[in-house]
Design a protein around this motif. Structure first.
Motif, short mmCIF file in Angstrom:
data_model
loop_
_atom_site.label_atom_id
_atom_site.label_comp_id
_atom_site.label_asym_id
_atom_site.label_seq_id
_atom_site.Cartn_x
_atom_site.Cartn_y
_atom_site.Cartn_z
N ASN A 113 0.63 -0.88 -0.36
CA ASN A 113 -0.32 -0.19 -0.04
C ASN A 113 1.04 1.59 -0.17
OD1 ASN A 113 -2.81 1.06 -0.03
ND2 ASN A 113 -3.14 -0.78 1.46
N GLU A 114 1.92 1.38 0.60
CA GLU A 114 2.77 2.23 0.65
C GLU A 114 3.62 3.00 0.02
OE1 GLU A 114 2.07 4.90 3.13
OE2 GLU A 114 -0.09 3.65 3.36
N PHE A 115 4.23 1.84 -0.23
CA PHE A 115 5.93 1.50 -1.17
C PHE A 115 5.67 0.54 -2.23
CE2 PHE A 115 7.03 1.63 3.65
CZ PHE A 115 7.45 2.44 3.72
N GLY A 116 5.01 0.38 -2.63
CA GLY A 116 4.07 -0.68 -4.41
C GLY A 116 3.77 0.08 -5.02
N PRO A 117 4.25 0.25 -6.21
CA PRO A 117 4.39 1.50 -6.98
C PRO A 117 2.75 1.93 -7.22
CG PRO A 117 5.41 -0.36 -7.98
CD PRO A 117 4.98 -0.93 -7.11
N GLY A 118 2.11 2.62 -7.64
CA GLY A 118 1.44 3.21 -7.86
C GLY A 118 0.23 3.46 -6.29
N GLY A 119 1.00 2.84 -4.99
CA GLY A 119 0.59 2.94 -3.74
C GLY A 119 -0.99 2.48 -3.76
#
Lengths: 300, 295, 255
Positions: A113-119
């Protein structure tokens, strides 16, 4: 409610369901080996599934690696995550292990959620499945590949379970004291089976991502872990066939549940509760026992 | 600077109180049965949403609504225990945990069906100007939350240490066979522990909803944090859960304030995993007892 | 073969073992006896590594094993059975024996999953060896039954068979006759002697049944309240005053 199913015509819709059944079955047979044979529990399997999906997507999209290589790398990453989780978890028994894996799954969800591409909204344009320049363009091809991989993993699992490592895992479930007295490396075995189940989940996650081409953290939640748990409980945790049957049933369920509309969560919960109360051994073991007793009676 | 810190501290203590209550709920059931009831968080949600229903939808008087909400939560727990936990008749903790997960999903499904996915709230218990301490604003409801939590904790402490019923419940956890031999109705005690922990959870839900709103799917996170609180203090030890809950609440609020709000849920999880991984022996109540049991 | 030196163990203030030393000679059929609570099972658990002693050391085949894990000790060739049966209840009789073959084979997850050629030959060898063991303990007809469905006497035999499958040089038997009737005990005694003489396995037997111990063992160590009170040949032990007192209480002069 579980998957963003692409809007397709009836025929290819069936194929889509086949693909999702196969993908879920891959995770489920890994979970069956972990829970049914080795007696370990995981409430965080969606975490490994998510790692497989995200790692493979990022590697192939941003780093331009071939899809097959990305999938393998993702499997390795999941395997390492499994070792990190398993090594300290092994001291934990029963409900402590359950809660630790649940915590792991939730942390993966937060990280995505925080650091993945696209949040939280996720990202798209993930390359389609391909190998050696051959790109799978139609859902039918994907279905063949998914079920082909499932078949291979099924054969691999059955071979493994019917030989030395499988017996050791079932022995672990039976009596750890006796395992120690027989010289089995209990810790090593537990780590290996965790890694195995994580790799299965990772492969499934990668297949999912490359097929739907758009992923977001909402597909990799505690609810999905519970759904996976439901598949193996319903099908029967003592045999990998249980995982397969359970996965197909639970995947097709949203179709049947469409009539219930907003009641789907409730119906999922009821099915899980009722199967725990009344089908505790699972569908496959119960059915095989029935068939067995029928055959015995006929022969007698 | 100090003002901001105090503000975070008070909001942390407020949510932390609810985690403490959920943690107490885990302890009550664990003490009577050795089961981890992962549906614990759902009772907080039931508390918040049913209170809204009785108060705002049925327009009942405040105290009547509170009483009905708490009783309903107890009734739900009674039904849960009678229909799912008791018929299981297994010592397999894995099955028991999965059953509590399954029941939690059923409850969530019912709540979603009745209330939908929107957040709910109702007015604070008392009207009035907020207090200001060191520049930080404290809503009156915050004081209610802290006061109610404190009262619950004292009441539970008195119950388990001063009353016959409370002592009998503790005896069940030490040795169910011995307890039943001396005439304690063990199965009724187990049922009672479910009802009690549900009521404690529901009280937390009623108190917190005017501040932080309530929606149908808050249960699992509340359960994880409450469990973390219980683990911090040592599972089964009442006072520990209170300290644990407040600590988690404050850390979470500081993380959200000073670092990044998206990471606040990760705090409790990281604490939980570190306790499980690095200090499990110190948390099982009595490490020496545990070792002896192994023989 | 096995040297137990000055072992002491305290459990919560109770002295379970106090400075106990004895040795098991290679090829012997030794026995460890004593009244209830003498510390026999504690000694067994310390030797097999289930928990460490407070003081003292244990060496096996020349190497110190005092702080090794049970699995590491098993891999060195010391196998055991349990007073409270520890079979793999949900596995078949044959599979129980096959688990015993674990340390004598090497196929891992990958090799087994891919069914590499060596895995197949290894499986066949292990199966043949296991069936041979089943025949020697008289369970050849029950290979495919679940271990939990066997009567107690056969479960004890199966535990011994499973221990044999690890090809131990020293076999610890923890009260193998407990719960057996007279005929079963007699058969068990014959089999233990056969293992000792034909398979040349050194055996350390912990047993309550005096009759059995006196009949089959070549040397005996006696414990009482955690202390060694005697050791020697069966005939000497039978005449030892301390032993008689320990078992029967103070002698009544009027008798």
């Amino acid at each position: 409610m579980v998957y963003a199913l692409p809007n397709l015509t009836d025929d290819s819709y069936f194929i889509t369901l086949m693909i999702f059944s196969g993908i879920n079955a891959i995770v489920a047979i890994g979970l069956c080996i972990l829970m049914g044979s080795a007696g370990q529990v995981s409430l965080g399997q969606a975490g490994f599934y998510g790692i497989g999906a995200y790692a493979s997507s990022v590697l192939s999209q941003s780093f331009g690696l071939p899809v097959v290589i990305s999938m393998l790398c993702a499997a390795v990453i999941s395997g390492i995550a499994a070792v990190i989780l398993a090594a300290p978890s092994l001291r934990l028994k029963g409900h402590y292990l359950a809660v630790a894996t649940l915590g792991f799954g939730e942390i993966i969800h937060i990280i995505l959620n925080e650091f993945g591409p696209g949040g939280p909204s996720g990202f798209g344009d993930i390359p389609a499945l391909s190998a050696g320049g051959f790109v799978l363009t139609t859902p039918a091809h994907v279905a063949w590949v998914v079920w082909g991989i499932l078949l291979l993993l099924m054969i691999f699992s059955l071979n493994m379970l019917n030989a030395r490592p499988g017996r050791a895992l079932r022995a672990l479930h039976g009596s750890e004291t006796a395992c120690n007295a027989m010289g089995l490396d209990v810790v090593g075995l537990k780590i290996k089976v965790f890694v195995l189940s994580a790799v299965y989940a990772s492969i499934a996650g990668s297949l999912y991502a490359h097929y739907v081409s758009f992923i977001s953290p909402s597909s990799f939640t505690l609810f999905h872990s519970v759904l996976l748990l439901m598949m193996v409980v319903l099908g029967g945790i003592t045999t990998v066939w249980g995982g397969l049957v359970g996965a197909v049933i639970i995947t097709l369920l949203p179709e049947t549940l469409k009539a219930f509309e907003e009641l789907d969560v409730l119906v999922y919960g009821l099915i899980l509760t009722l199967s725990l109360l009344f089908l505790r051994r699972g569908i496959v073991p119960i059915v095989t026992a029935k068939i067995h007793s029928l055959l015995v009676r006929r022969n007698a | 600077m100090l003002t901001v810190f105090l503000q975070f501290l008070f909001s942390g203590l407020t949510v932390g109180s609810v985690y403490a209550l959920v943690g107490m709920g885990f302890n009550i059931i664990y003490n009577a049965t050795s089961i981890i009831n992962l549906a614990q968080g759902e009772f907080v949600v039931i508390g918040g949403l049913l209170m809204w229903f009785f108060l705002e939808s049925c327009k009942l008087p405040f105290l009547l609504a509170v009483a009905l909400t708490i009783l309903s939560a107890g009734l739900v727990a009674l039904i849960m225990e009678r229909l799912t936990i008791r018929p299981l008749k297994t010592n397999d903790l894995l099955i028991m945990i999965m059953v509590t997960v399954a029941v939690a999903i059923v409850m969530r499904g019912l709540l979603m069906f009745k209330f939908g996915k929107e957040p709910y709230s109702f007015a604070a218990f008392t009207e009035g100007d907020p207090l200001v301490i060191g520049g930080a604003v404290i809503q009156l409801q915050t004081l209610w939350v802290l006061g109610i939590t404190g009262t619950c904790i004292l009441a539970l402490y008195a119950f388990f240490n001063l009353t016959i019923a409370g002592k009998a419940m503790r005896a069940c956890s030490f040795d169910p066979t011995a307890a039943s031999l001396v005439g304690i109705p063990v199965s009724r005690m187990i049922m009672f522990s479910f009802i009690l922990s549900a009521m404690v959870g529901a009280i937390g839900g009623i108190a917190i909803t005017p501040i932080s709103l309530m929606e149908y799917d808050k249960g699992p996170m509340l359960a994880v944090k409450g469990f973390c609180a219980a683990m911090m203090g040592g599972l089964g030890r009442g006072r520990g859960a209170v300290v644990g809950g407040l600590t988690i609440g404050v850390l979470e609020s500081m993380t959200a304030g000073y670092i990044h709000s998206g990471l606040k849920d990760a705090v409790a999880l990281l604490i939980l995993l570190s306790i499980l991984f690095f200090r499990p022996a110190g948390l099982f109540g009595n490490a020496a007892m545990q070792r002896l049991k192994g023989h | 073969m096995l040297e137990v030196q000055n072992i002491s163990k305290v459990f919560g203030g109770v002295h379970a073992l106090v400075d106990v030393s004895f040795s098991v000679a290679e090829g012997s059929l030794s026995a460890l006896i004593g009244p209830n609570g003498a510390g026999k099972t504690t000694m067994m658990n310390i030797i097999s590594g289930i928990f460490p002693p407070d003081k003292g050391s244990i060496s096996f085949k020349g190497g110190v094993i005092t702080r090794l894990s049970p699995a590491a000790i098993a891999r060195r060739g010391l196998s055991r059975t349990f007073q409270h049966i520890e079979l793999f209840a949900e596995m078949t009789v044959l599979e129980n024996i096959l688990v015993g073959r674990y340390i004598k084979s090497r196929s891992g997850f990958l090799a087994a999953g891919l069914r590499l050629p060596f895995v197949r030959t290894e499986e066949e060898k292990n199966r043949a060896k296991s069936l041979e063991i089943l025949a020697s303990i008289g369970l050849e007809g029950k290979a495919d039954e679940l271990a939990s469905n066997l009567p107690l006497g056969e479960q004890r035999m199966l535990e011994i068979g499973r221990a044999l499958a690890t090809e131990p040089s020293l076999l610890l038997l923890d009260e193998p006759a407990a719960g057996l009737n007279i005929r079963e005990t007699r058969d068990l005694g014959k089999m233990i002697v056969r293992l000792n003489t034909e398979r040349e396995i050194t055996i350390l037997l912990v047993e309550h049944d005096m009759d059995l111990v006196m009949r089959i063992s070549t040397s005996i160590t006696v414990l009482n309240f955690g202390q060694k009170i005697a050791s020697g040949k069966p005939a000497d032990i039978q005449r030892n005053r301390d032993v008689i007192t320990a078992y029967l209480g103070e002698e009544d002069p009027s008798c």
